[in-house]
Every structure is written in C-alpha cells, then in structure tokens.
Design a protein around this motif. Structure first.
Motif, short mmCIF file in Angstrom:
data_model
loop_
_atom_site.label_atom_id
_atom_site.label_comp_id
_atom_site.label_asym_id
_atom_site.label_seq_id
_atom_site.Cartn_x
_atom_site.Cartn_y
_atom_site.Cartn_z
N GLU A 20 10.49 -44.61 17.25
CA GLU A 20 11.09 -45.07 18.51
C GLU A 20 12.35 -45.88 18.26
O GLU A 20 13.36 -45.73 18.96
CB GLU A 20 10.07 -45.89 19.29
N ALA A 21 12.30 -46.75 17.24
CA ALA A 21 13.47 -47.59 16.94
C ALA A 21 14.66 -46.74 16.50
O ALA A 21 15.79 -46.95 16.95
CB ALA A 21 13.11 -48.60 15.85
N GLN A 22 14.41 -45.76 15.64
CA GLN A 22 15.51 -44.95 15.14
C GLN A 22 16.08 -44.05 16.22
O GLN A 22 17.29 -43.82 16.29
CB GLN A 22 15.04 -44.13 13.93
N ALA A 23 15.21 -43.54 17.10
CA ALA A 23 15.71 -42.72 18.20
C ALA A 23 16.62 -43.53 19.11
O ALA A 23 17.64 -43.03 19.62
CB ALA A 23 14.53 -42.15 19.00
N GLU A 24 16.25 -44.82 19.29
CA GLU A 24 17.10 -45.69 20.10
C GLU A 24 18.45 -45.89 19.43
O GLU A 24 19.50 -45.88 20.10
CB GLU A 24 16.39 -47.03 20.31
N CYS A 25 18.46 -46.05 18.12
CA CYS A 25 19.73 -46.20 17.39
C CYS A 25 20.55 -44.91 17.45
O CYS A 25 21.79 -44.96 17.52
CB CYS A 25 19.47 -46.57 15.93
N MET A 26 19.89 -43.77 17.42
CA MET A 26 20.60 -42.49 17.49
C MET A 26 21.26 -42.27 18.83
O MET A 26 22.16 -41.43 18.95
CB MET A 26 19.64 -41.35 17.18
N ASN A 27 20.84 -43.06 19.82
CA ASN A 27 21.43 -42.94 21.16
C ASN A 27 22.61 -43.88 21.35
O ASN A 27 23.15 -43.98 22.45
CB ASN A 27 20.35 -43.23 22.21
N LYS B 225 26.56 -45.44 20.58
CA LYS B 225 27.90 -44.93 20.30
C LYS B 225 28.25 -45.11 18.82
O LYS B 225 29.02 -44.32 18.28
CB LYS B 225 28.92 -45.66 21.18
N ASP B 226 27.68 -46.13 18.19
CA ASP B 226 27.93 -46.33 16.76
C ASP B 226 27.48 -45.12 15.94
O ASP B 226 28.14 -44.72 14.97
CB ASP B 226 27.21 -47.58 16.25
N PHE B 227 26.35 -44.54 16.31
CA PHE B 227 25.85 -43.36 15.59
C PHE B 227 26.82 -42.20 15.75
O PHE B 227 27.15 -41.51 14.78
CB PHE B 227 24.47 -42.99 16.13
N THR B 228 27.33 -42.02 16.98
CA THR B 228 28.31 -40.95 17.21
C THR B 228 29.60 -41.23 16.45
O THR B 228 30.19 -40.33 15.85
CB THR B 228 28.60 -40.83 18.72
N PHE C 89 32.63 -39.38 9.64
CA PHE C 89 32.27 -38.56 8.48
C PHE C 89 32.95 -37.20 8.54
O PHE C 89 33.49 -36.71 7.54
CB PHE C 89 30.74 -38.38 8.43
N ALA C 90 32.94 -36.59 9.73
CA ALA C 90 33.56 -35.28 9.88
C ALA C 90 35.06 -35.34 9.63
O ALA C 90 35.66 -34.38 9.12
CB ALA C 90 33.27 -34.74 11.28
N ALA C 91 35.66 -36.48 9.99
CA ALA C 91 37.11 -36.64 9.79
C ALA C 91 37.46 -37.24 8.44
O ALA C 91 38.64 -37.51 8.16
CB ALA C 91 37.67 -37.51 10.91
N LYS C 92 36.43 -37.49 7.60
CA LYS C 92 36.61 -38.04 6.26
C LYS C 92 37.32 -39.40 6.29
O LYS C 92 38.25 -39.67 5.54
CB LYS C 92 37.37 -37.07 5.36
N ARG C 93 36.86 -40.26 7.20
CA ARG C 93 37.38 -41.62 7.28
C ARG C 93 36.20 -42.58 7.45
O ARG C 93 35.09 -42.18 7.76
CB ARG C 93 38.35 -41.77 8.46
N LYS C 94 36.48 -43.88 7.26
CA LYS C 94 35.46 -44.89 7.37
C LYS C 94 35.16 -45.17 8.84
O LYS C 94 36.10 -45.35 9.64
CB LYS C 94 35.92 -46.18 6.68
N PRO C 95 33.90 -45.25 9.25
CA PRO C 95 33.60 -45.52 10.66
C PRO C 95 33.92 -46.97 11.03
O PRO C 95 33.85 -47.87 10.19
CB PRO C 95 32.10 -45.26 10.76
N GLU C 96 34.28 -47.18 12.27
CA GLU C 96 34.49 -48.52 12.82
C GLU C 96 33.37 -48.79 13.81
O GLU C 96 33.39 -48.27 14.93
CB GLU C 96 35.85 -48.62 13.50
N PHE C 97 32.41 -49.60 13.40
CA PHE C 97 31.27 -49.88 14.25
C PHE C 97 31.60 -50.97 15.26
O PHE C 97 32.34 -51.91 14.97
CB PHE C 97 30.08 -50.32 13.39
N LYS C 98 31.01 -50.87 16.46
CA LYS C 98 31.27 -51.83 17.53
C LYS C 98 30.00 -52.45 18.10
O LYS C 98 30.07 -53.22 19.06
CB LYS C 98 32.08 -51.18 18.64
N GLY C 99 28.86 -52.06 17.55
CA GLY C 99 27.62 -52.69 17.98
C GLY C 99 27.06 -52.19 19.29
O GLY C 99 26.19 -52.83 19.88
N ASP C 100 27.55 -51.04 19.75
CA ASP C 100 27.01 -50.47 21.00
C ASP C 100 26.53 -49.05 20.81
O ASP C 100 26.67 -48.47 19.74
CB ASP C 100 28.05 -50.54 22.11
#
Length: 269
Positions: A240-247, A249-252, A258-269
């Motif tokens: 349940e916890a991981q499914a919530e994280c997969m939902n 914007k940070d996961f997207t 990764f697809a663009a071969k750059r480092k992600p910028e996380f925003k906590g949402d």
C-alpha cells in the motif's frame, strides 16, 4: 499550525535553516548542553510542528562547544524531581517520552551529529534520530541506573535493542557505562564516525533533502510501524505504501529523467 523555518527563533536552543535543512543546536556549552524542563518542552513542540512544515525536508540535531548533550540538568531537573509527588513525576516522564514520540512521528529524517558527551537524555535523542554520525571522541552513556532509575526511559527498552541487539542494550542499560565511539560504530549505534561530524551530517542532510521527501517520510513511517507486525502484515503495508508513492509526481519525474538520461529533480509531491 506549521512553523516558519526561515524566521523561527526558539528560546532554549539554536535554529538555522538552509535549503530545506533545519539544524537544531543545543546551546549550553558551559554545562555540556543539558536539558531543562523548558528545553524538553520546546524541543517536543518543535518536532510536533515539523509534521506540518513541508519546507523542512531534513533535520540535523547537534550540540555546541564540542559536546552533544549531558542529559537532564542536575540542578534544574534532577533536584526538583526529588521533591515532586507521583502525579508530577508522571507528567514529567510523559513529557520526556513525548519528545521521542514527536521525533519519531515527524516525517523528516533526523540526523544526529554527535561530539563528546552524549549521556542520559542526550543518548536518547541520538537513539531516537534516524541516522547517527559521531566524532571519534564521542562517549555515549544511558546513565539512568547510576541515579537509581530504570533503563526503561523515553523508549530505550524498545528502541535501543532494535539498533544494537538485546544483550548489548541490556548491558548498557543495566550498568550505565560509557560506550566509546569505535565500540558504538562496531555495534551499529553509529552509522559512521567522522572527524568533521557536523559538516558530514549537513552534507548527508542536504542529500536527503534533495531526494524524494514524500517517499522518505513513507520509509520513516514504515520503519517504525513494521516493528510490531508479522512479515505477512508488513508485505501488505509496504504494498500500500509503495503504491501510494508510485502515484506521486516525483515517481513520474524520476522515470522521465531516467528516459532523458538526466538527474531527477524531486519536489516532494
């Protein structure tokens, strides 16, 4: 109601805030940073408010003057406790327990940066942190038996064995002896030792603050919640916890980066 991390001016400790990282500095160096009734309460209230303060992504707790914390102030706490009735004593022990409760409940990872003396309630605050870094001169002692008290103080009998094991925790809590830094690292109490502990703690905190903070909060919550359940229950909770994280914007963002071969910028949402 959340606090404003950029303008907070606590009375009983120092506070600084930079790029998502809040630093709490216990600041009575002439006494090795002991706690008082008021500082216990202010620390408790601050950690409680952090649950509603999204701007703070990670917390570092440290002490001024080359020591972390010598525990409860002998004259300002221990002396008055000897004159309290049972109801007053229970109010105090519940308040101190609430400090640990709010440290564990706040979603931000807490990094302890420990030098020198780390004793009594100071050892408890280090224990209640998520990650612990220490200088080679750090000396940690759960002193309660030495003043005629149980080692069952502020969650020590629940948390300490989970960090270092039952037998080692029992030895420290029964004897009140000092645990050296190298011993503490070997036993797993310290994540690592450092010759510049605050700098390294801040570097780690900024690294965590730039990460997926929603996911970090979930990890912290589950680390505590899963102490009490079976593996079967834990698997369901983590699904349940991981499914919530997969939902989020940070996961997207992470996938797109990764697809663009750059480092992600996380925003906590």
């Amino acid at each position: 109601m959340s606090l404003d991390p950029s303008y907070l001016e606590p009375t009983h400790f120092l506070w600084s805030f930079d790029e998502g990282v809040a630093t709490i500095t216990l600041n009575r160096p002439e006494r090795k940073n002991p706690l008082t009734f008021d500082s216990y309460a202010e620390l408790r209230d601050t950690f409680a408010e952090l649950s509603y303060t999204d701007e703070v992504k990670c917390v570092v707790i440290t002490g001024a003057g080359g020591n972390f914390c010598s525990g409860g102030d002998v004259h300002e706490i221990i002396g008055p406790l000897t004159k309290m009735d049972e109801s007053g004593l229970l109010r105090f022990t519940r308040m101190t327990g609430d400090l640990v409760r709010t440290m564990r409940a706040c979603p931000q990872p807490i990094v302890a940066a420990v030098e020198g003396v780390c004793a009594g309630a100071g050892a408890i605050m280090a224990m209640a942190s998520d990650i612990r870094l220490a200088s080679p001169d750090a000396k940690t002692a759960f002193l309660f038996a030495r003043v005629g008290l149980s080692g069952a103080d502020m969650g020590a009998c629940a948390i300490l064995p989970r960090i270092i094991g039952h037998g080692r925790a029992a030895e420290l809590l029964f004897t009140g002896r000092s645990m050296g830094a190298q011993e503490g690292e070997r036993w797993g109490f310290w994540n690592r030792l450092s010759n510049d502990v605050l700098t390294d703690a801040l570097e780690l905190a900024h690294q965590l603050a730039s990460g997926p903070t929603f996911a970090h909060a979930m990890t912290k919550r589950q680390l505590d919640a899963e102490w009490h359940v079976s593996i079967e229950e834990a698997l369901d909770m983590e699904a349940e916890a991981q499914a919530e994280c997969m939902n989020t914007k940070d996961f997207t963002r992470a996938y797109e980066a990764f697809a663009a071969k750059r480092k992600p910028e996380f925003k906590g949402d």
